[in-house]
Design a protein around this motif. Sequence first.
Motif, PDB file in Angstrom:
ATOM      1  N   ALA A 142       5.475  66.069  57.919  1.00 29.18           N
ATOM      2  CA  ALA A 142       5.781  64.642  57.714  1.00 29.18           C
ATOM      3  C   ALA A 142       6.485  64.410  56.384  1.00 29.18           C
ATOM      4  N   GLU A 143       6.285  65.290  55.403  1.00 32.16           N
ATOM      5  CA  GLU A 143       6.929  65.169  54.087  1.00 32.16           C
ATOM      6  C   GLU A 143       8.306  65.821  54.043  1.00 32.16           C
ATOM      7  N   THR A 144       8.650  66.579  55.077  1.00 33.20           N
ATOM      8  CA  THR A 144       9.907  67.333  55.102  1.00 33.20           C
ATOM      9  C   THR A 144      11.121  66.409  55.059  1.00 33.20           C
ATOM     10  N   GLN A 145      12.084  66.755  54.193  1.00 38.36           N
ATOM     11  CA  GLN A 145      13.325  65.994  54.071  1.00 38.36           C
ATOM     12  C   GLN A 145      14.575  66.863  54.220  1.00 38.36           C
ATOM     13  N   SER A 146      14.437  68.174  53.967  1.00 36.93           N
ATOM     14  CA  SER A 146      15.597  69.053  54.061  1.00 36.93           C
ATOM     15  C   SER A 146      15.155  70.464  54.435  1.00 36.93           C
ATOM     16  N   TYR A 147      16.142  71.309  54.688  1.00 35.16           N
ATOM     17  CA  TYR A 147      15.850  72.683  55.075  1.00 35.16           C
ATOM     18  C   TYR A 147      16.976  73.604  54.661  1.00 35.16           C
ATOM     19  N   LYS A 148      16.658  74.897  54.645  1.00 36.74           N
ATOM     20  CA  LYS A 148      17.652  75.953  54.464  1.00 36.74           C
ATOM     21  C   LYS A 148      17.275  77.090  55.396  1.00 36.74           C
ATOM     22  N   ILE A 149      18.298  77.751  55.933  1.00 36.65           N
ATOM     23  CA  ILE A 149      18.082  78.934  56.751  1.00 36.65           C
ATOM     24  C   ILE A 149      18.820  80.083  56.075  1.00 36.65           C
ATOM     25  N   LEU A 156      11.397  74.707  54.652  1.00 35.68           N
ATOM     26  CA  LEU A 156      11.369  73.245  54.679  1.00 35.68           C
ATOM     27  C   LEU A 156      11.003  72.732  53.291  1.00 35.68           C
ATOM     28  N   TYR A 157      11.687  71.664  52.856  1.00 34.92           N
ATOM     29  CA  TYR A 157      11.511  71.104  51.516  1.00 34.92           C
ATOM     30  C   TYR A 157      11.184  69.625  51.589  1.00 34.92           C
ATOM     31  N   ASP A 158      10.504  69.135  50.552  1.00 30.17           N
ATOM     32  CA  ASP A 158      10.258  67.699  50.451  1.00 30.17           C
ATOM     33  C   ASP A 158      11.457  67.030  49.772  1.00 30.17           C
ATOM     34  N   GLY A 159      11.355  65.739  49.483  1.00 27.94           N
ATOM     35  CA  GLY A 159      12.447  64.985  48.880  1.00 27.94           C
ATOM     36  C   GLY A 159      12.807  65.416  47.471  1.00 27.94           C
ATOM     37  N   ASN A 160      11.933  66.176  46.809  1.00 26.91           N
ATOM     38  CA  ASN A 160      12.201  66.688  45.456  1.00 26.91           C
ATOM     39  C   ASN A 160      12.569  68.163  45.475  1.00 26.91           C
ATOM     40  N   ASP A 161      12.927  68.681  46.635  1.00 23.77           N
ATOM     41  CA  ASP A 161      13.289  70.091  46.833  1.00 23.77           C
ATOM     42  C   ASP A 161      12.165  71.066  46.523  1.00 23.77           C
TER      43      ASP A 161
END
Length: 171
Positions: A142-149, A156-161
């Motif tokens: 639910a806190e996830t805002q971005s991702y990298k593969i 998975l990252y939050d809004g503050n990376d």
Amino acid sequence: MKSNGWQFFYDEIKGFTYEAGYIYKLVVREENRAVGETPADASTIQYGLVKVLEKTLDSKLRLHDIWVLESVKTERIDPQQFRKQPQLEINLTENRVMGNDGCNDFNGNIKKVNETRLSFESLASTKMACPGSTLQVNKLLAETQSYKISNLRLTLYDGNDNELLKYRKVD
């Protein structure tokens, strides 16, 4: 619906075959159907392909897969401590997410997805009594805002990376 000269088509384009996993930019022509040839449930306009301007791989489709959990907030997990392997399945066709946290199953909707952004909504979970350690996967999703593969790993990252969860591709 037009936007900056581009238009979404919800009808067949004669001469064009869509291949899943690609984003297209096309030039099409409009042709009026002859009087009496228009089915009652169809448009009087028929579209035909003139030219394919671009066909590019949809990079966000790399998410569409099954992933097993490796770490929570940078701390590696021991899958042996859980009833079943914690995993995440991302289905971009249906804009859904599902999986388990090692004990409870969860599912929900993908709220936003593009090449770097990913967020979920309406996450629901079973509430089984789980012996031993439990993970806060639903809360972190639910806190996830971005991702990298990278290297078959989904982070998975939050809004503050800040790193929330790291998964490894399994199929």
